[in-house]
Design an enzyme around this catalytic site. Structure first.
Site, PDB file in Angstrom:
ATOM      1  N   ASP A  78       3.798   9.381  -1.312  1.00 33.04           N
ATOM      2  CA  ASP A  78       2.489   8.711  -0.863  1.00 33.04           C
ATOM      3  C   ASP A  78       2.006   7.333  -1.768  1.00 33.04           C
ATOM      4  OD1 ASP A  78       0.140   8.141   0.967  1.00 33.04           O
ATOM      5  OD2 ASP A  78      -0.525  10.428   0.678  1.00 33.04           O
ATOM      6  N   HIS A  97       0.756  -1.278  -0.106  1.00 32.85           N
ATOM      7  CA  HIS A  97       0.003  -0.144  -0.094  1.00 32.85           C
ATOM      8  C   HIS A  97       0.941   1.259   0.140  1.00 32.85           C
ATOM      9  CE1 HIS A  97      -3.953  -1.838   0.484  1.00 32.85           C
ATOM     10  NE2 HIS A  97      -3.307  -3.040   1.155  1.00 32.85           N
TER      11      HIS A  97
HETATM   12  P1  ADQ Z   1      -2.868   6.361   4.684  1.00 36.19           P
HETATM   13  O1  ADQ Z   1      -1.440   6.732   4.724  1.00 36.19           O
HETATM   14  O2  ADQ Z   1      -3.728   6.363   5.820  1.00 36.19           O
HETATM   15  O3  ADQ Z   1      -3.084   5.045   3.717  1.00 36.19           O
HETATM   16  P2  ADQ Z   1      -4.710   7.665   2.654  1.00 36.19           P
HETATM   17  O4  ADQ Z   1      -4.600   6.817   1.464  1.00 36.19           O
HETATM   18  O5  ADQ Z   1      -5.013   9.381   2.419  1.00 36.19           O
HETATM   19  O6  ADQ Z   1      -3.644   7.595   3.570  1.00 36.19           O
HETATM   20  O7  ADQ Z   1      -5.918   7.363   3.422  1.00 36.19           O
HETATM   21  C1  ADQ Z   1      -6.295   7.758   4.722  1.00 36.19           C
HETATM   22  C2  ADQ Z   1      -7.880   7.693   4.968  1.00 36.19           C
HETATM   23  O8  ADQ Z   1      -8.195   7.963   6.422  1.00 36.19           O
HETATM   24  C3  ADQ Z   1      -8.899   8.017   3.874  1.00 36.19           C
HETATM   25  O9  ADQ Z   1      -9.836   7.511   3.440  1.00 36.19           O
HETATM   26  C4  ADQ Z   1      -9.413   9.480   4.757  1.00 36.19           C
HETATM   27  O10 ADQ Z   1     -10.437   9.948   4.686  1.00 36.19           O
HETATM   28  C5  ADQ Z   1      -9.447   9.077   6.352  1.00 36.19           C
HETATM   29  N1  ADQ Z   1      -8.882  10.055   7.111  1.00 36.19           N
HETATM   30  C6  ADQ Z   1      -7.713  10.644   7.410  1.00 36.19           C
HETATM   31  N2  ADQ Z   1      -7.862  11.808   8.290  1.00 36.19           N
HETATM   32  C7  ADQ Z   1      -8.977  11.429   8.817  1.00 36.19           C
HETATM   33  C8  ADQ Z   1      -9.749  12.271   9.869  1.00 36.19           C
HETATM   34  N3  ADQ Z   1      -9.091  13.107  10.476  1.00 36.19           N
HETATM   35  N4  ADQ Z   1     -10.962  11.615  10.224  1.00 36.19           N
HETATM   36  C9  ADQ Z   1     -11.507  10.623   9.583  1.00 36.19           C
HETATM   37  N5  ADQ Z   1     -10.850   9.926   8.497  1.00 36.19           N
HETATM   38  C10 ADQ Z   1      -9.666  10.345   8.074  1.00 36.19           C
HETATM   39  C11 ADQ Z   1      -2.153   3.949   3.121  1.00 36.19           C
HETATM   40  C12 ADQ Z   1      -0.920   4.686   2.076  1.00 36.19           C
HETATM   41  C13 ADQ Z   1      -1.695   5.587   1.108  1.00 36.19           C
HETATM   42  C14 ADQ Z   1      -2.849   4.563   0.417  1.00 36.19           C
HETATM   43  C15 ADQ Z   1      -3.780   3.842   1.326  1.00 36.19           C
HETATM   44  C16 ADQ Z   1      -4.550   2.866   0.582  1.00 36.19           C
HETATM   45  O11 ADQ Z   1      -0.120   5.321   2.689  1.00 36.19           O
HETATM   46  O12 ADQ Z   1      -0.865   5.910   0.250  1.00 36.19           O
HETATM   47  O13 ADQ Z   1      -3.574   5.426  -0.558  1.00 36.19           O
HETATM   48  O14 ADQ Z   1      -3.017   3.016   2.351  1.00 36.19           O
HETATM   49  O15 ADQ Z   1      -3.844   1.888  -0.002  1.00 36.19           O
END
Ligand code: ADQ
Length: 467
Positions: free
Chosen positions: A365, A157
């Protein structure tokens, strides 16, 4: 149909009634498990004085969940250690923050072996096994050593780092070799796949076969790209829930006619939060006309607070937010609202809808799902503008966003200015293809493409073993 065994560090099965809180990935995996039947196995999140290898199994909303506890030393060395202090920073190009302690790697190998011992009895010969993320790279090898012969897939991921970075890791070859126990290894983007292939060819002496498979360490695997998406139609539906509408109206009321820039992230150094704050400060400093007519809402949920760099980052962001507000706020206007809590997904959807600019600028990312959620939440008749880092995996799919270099505060301030002044026709022209790809390349497509490719890769392996 074959059963699917999903293995990840943590297990989060969304409950029907708190659907709005669940992440898209959890929803997709839970849906896959309901469809294929099967088990989702992982760490319970609890630590015990001594590892027992016991599994607690329960049904959670139609999914069979199997959990095991870990020893305190395991949590320190495997989770806080090798996963979060070694692989996470290194794979996000931060070898200045990488801990290279041998004990962490030993703990990592130990926990992967323990996971394999624990989950092995649950795996039947016909099952498909799908292992997730950097915590569990060696698990495939451990399962093969314990006699698992069926389809075995791995999905990463996070980014795969450049060869020049990976070679700074002691036992780097062993880590890569472990991936050759799987039938299929998946990455979010061509960029991460290319970096993996470059390592295999140039460091490990591997070859690409005429059918595109990779051969190295005496084994042959398929490595391919599966860009993850969000549960887009569900996210769009969420905009209609009373909580979503309430969250949107609450933000809109507080805007007082001003425009809002939004950022939502885990509080993590890979997300470029400091650079983002500095760029916004630069906008306020250099474009006086935007003072008092915009504000930025940054939601940053604390994460991995036991790990030093996360504590340092939090202190730096507190200081920066104080500096920006101290420097520019007036009695009736605060330029930056910086919030350290989590929100329900339907509330987030409402807030994204209320924002004219989505400002998503990670330094590195794997994909970044927030960029896709921001697009899904827009009003097609009056969409906002996405400002997106070129170093998010998502930038390779979302070319109609304003793509920026997050290391340049001038470039980011220019992009914010452009987003805030963009006319409706251009906003729509950019939004439409973005929305189309968010809706079609969704999380269900990602999951089905991976499982189908895994079936094919395992069939090819079996045929070549017979031949
Ligand atoms: P993350 O590093 O966690 O995931 P991301 O893909 O942006 O990053 O996903 C975060 C999720 O958490 C999103 O659905 C977002 O809405 C939610 N989120 C963040 N802050 C929040 C808050 N304050 N309240 C509620 N929800 C919140 C890892 C990898 C990424 C990859 C994903 C999936 O680092 O690059 O896209 O896995 O593979």
């Amino acid at each position: 149909m074959n059963r699917l065994i999903v293995i990840s560090n943590r297990v989060t099965v969304p409950k029907a009634r708190d659907k709005a809180q669940a992440g898209g990935l959890a929803m997709a995996l839970a849906a896959a498990l309901r469809e294929y039947r099967g088990v989702w196995f992982g760490w319970s999140g609890k630590s015990v004085p001594q590892f027992t290898g016991q599994i607690s199994m329960h049904q959670s909303n139609g999914v069979t969940v199997a959990l095991t506890d870990l020893e305190e030393a395991d949590v320190q060395e495997y989770y806080n250690g090798y996963a979060n202090k070694t692989l996470w920073p290194l794979f996000h190009y931060r070898n200045d923050l990488t801990a290279y302690d041998r004990s962490f790697n030993l703990g990592y190998q130990r926990v992967n072996a323990r996971f394999a011992d624990t989950v092995r009895p649950l795996i039947d010969p016909d099952d498909f096994v799908w292992v997730h993320d950097y915590h569990l790279i060696p698990l495939g090898r451990e399962l093969r050593q314990r006699g698992v012969k069926g389809p075995l897939g791995f999905f990463l991921h996070i980014p795969w780092p450049a060869r020049q970075l990976l070679v700074t890791l002691p036992r780097d070859r062993a880590l890569v070799e472990a991936l050759f126990s799987y039938d299929l290894v998946g990455f979010h983007t061509e960029e991460w796949l290319d970096a993996f292939v470059a390592y295999v060819l140039r460091e490990a002496g591997g070859t690409v076969l005429p059918d595109g498979r990779l051969s190295c360490f005496g084994r042959t695997i398929r490595a391919a790209v599966f860009p993850i998406g969000i549960d887009a139609s569900n996210f769009v539906d969420m905009l209609q829930t009373p909580d979503s509408i309430r969250a949107r109206e609450r933000v809109e009321r507080s805007l007082n006619g001003r425009r809002m820039i939004i950022g939502v992230d885990r509080l993590d150094y890979s997300k470029g939060l400091e650079e983002r704050f500095v760029a916004y400060e630069h906008l306020l400093a250099t474009r006086v006309r935007h003072r008092r007519d915009v504000f930025m809402l940054q939601i940053a949920t604390p994460s991995r607070g036991d790990v030093g760099p996360y504590q340092n980052l939090r202190a730096k962001l507190d200081a920066l937010a104080g500096r920006i507000n101290g420097g520019y706020a007036d009695v009736d206007w605060v330029p930056l609202r910086y919030v350290n809590r989590a929100y329900r997904r339907d509330e987030l959807a409402g807030m994204f809808r209320a924002a004219q600019v989505g400002f998503i600028t990670p330094l590195r990312d794997g994909m970044n799902l927030v960029a896709k959620e921001y697009i899904a939440a827009q009003d097609p008749e009056d969409p906002g503008v996405l400002v997106l880092s070129r170093f998010a995996g998502a930038a390779l799919q979302m070319k109609e966003a304003l793509i920026v270099n997050p290391f340049s505060r001038e470039e980011m301030a220019d992009a914010l200015d452009r987003a805030l002044t963009m006319d409706l026709a251009e906003r729509k022209r950019r939004f439409e293809p973005l929305m189309h790809s968010v809706m079609t390349e969704d999380v269900a497509a990602w999951r089905d493409n991976f499982v189908n490719a895994l079936r094919e890769a395992a069939e090819v392996r079996v045929q070549s073993e017979v031949a």
